[in-house]
Design an enzyme around this catalytic site. Structure first.
Site, PDB file in Angstrom:
ATOM      1  N   CYS A 220     -43.957 -16.326   8.368  1.00 31.77           N
ATOM      2  CA  CYS A 220     -42.776 -17.103   8.729  1.00 31.77           C
ATOM      3  C   CYS A 220     -41.582 -16.198   9.020  1.00 31.77           C
ATOM      4  O   CYS A 220     -41.443 -15.127   8.428  1.00 31.77           O
ATOM      5  CB  CYS A 220     -42.419 -18.069   7.599  1.00 31.77           C
ATOM      6  SG  CYS A 220     -41.342 -19.410   8.148  1.00 31.77           S
TER       7      CYS A 220
ATOM      8  N   ASP B 168     -42.968 -24.353  -2.587  1.00 35.59           N
ATOM      9  CA  ASP B 168     -42.109 -23.175  -2.557  1.00 35.59           C
ATOM     10  C   ASP B 168     -41.291 -23.122  -3.843  1.00 35.59           C
ATOM     11  O   ASP B 168     -41.249 -24.080  -4.611  1.00 35.59           O
ATOM     12  CB  ASP B 168     -41.186 -23.244  -1.331  1.00 35.59           C
ATOM     13  CG  ASP B 168     -40.637 -21.886  -0.913  1.00 35.59           C
ATOM     14  OD1 ASP B 168     -40.819 -20.910  -1.663  1.00 35.59           O
ATOM     15  OD2 ASP B 168     -40.026 -21.807   0.162  1.00 35.59           O
TER      16      ASP B 168
END
Length: 208
Positions: free
Chosen positions: A8, A129
């Site tokens: 990412c 996360d």
């Protein structure tokens, strides 16, 4: 099955080429992020990816019309929502874009894991996360992976949050995710990817 990888915060063609072993490539469209990238720049990077790779647009509490515009203009494969988007927002976005949706859930306790239930019908994939104050991912901070040891779902799911080449083996053993999502762990400085770290991480995970 081998775990899949998402890199990412890709923001250069060099980091895109280094990421060829990853299944998912994330572009960050959140202006508050050090990894923010303009859609016009993404257009110049996508040709350096492999056709088999899935492009993912990451948004945080963004207006639905802008998400639609960027997604369709860039022909992104998936949308990742990292803010406070609810199930109604997700269902509307899916109708407007016909894209698969990843919903990020920040977790710190076992109670946070249960938030998954709110999104399991509307989302195609869940990403767990680290929960931090006023930050939406990319913090380089891990959480207790043992919180996910009993997590079960019929859909693929992602693990993110402070992953790097030194802790990935332990993370995989504890949480057993389908996909690992790495950002700060393959950077030379905040917001700037390191091609060598990307290649080394992909190679290392491939051997686990």
């Amino acid at each position: 099955m081998k775990v899949e990888i998402k890199i990412c915060g890709i923001n250069t063609k060099e980091s895109a080429v280094a990421s060829h072993g990853a299944k998912y490539i994330g572009f960050v469209f959140c202006e508050d992020s050090p990894r923010f990238i303009q859609p016009d720049i993404v257009k110049t990077i996508i040709p350096y990816l492999r056709r088999s790779q899935k492009t993912v647009g990451l948004f945080v509490n963004e207006k639905i019309d802008l998400i639609k515009k960027i997604t369709l203009d860039l022909e992104l494969d998936m949308i990742q929502l990292h803010g406070d988007e609810d199930e109604g927002f997700i269902r509307k976005l899916k109708l407007l874009t016909n894209r698969k949706i990843i919903k990020a859930i920040p977790i710190k306790t076992v109670e946070d894991v249960k938030i998954f239930e709110e999104f399991k019908n509307s989302c195609d994939m869940i990403l767990f996360d680290t929960k931090t104050n006023n930050q939406f991912g990319g913090t380089g901070t891990s959480f207790d992976w043992e919180l996910l040891k009993n997590f079960k779902t019929s859909k693929k799911w992602m693990l993110a949050g402070g992953l790097n080449i030194n802790n990935i083996k332990e993370a995989l053993k504890a949480a057993k995710p389908d996909i690992v999502d790495i950002s700060s762990g393959v950077e030379k400085e905040r917001g700037m990817k390191c091609e060598e770290k990307i290649r080394n991480f992909i190679k290392y995970v491939g051997k686990i």
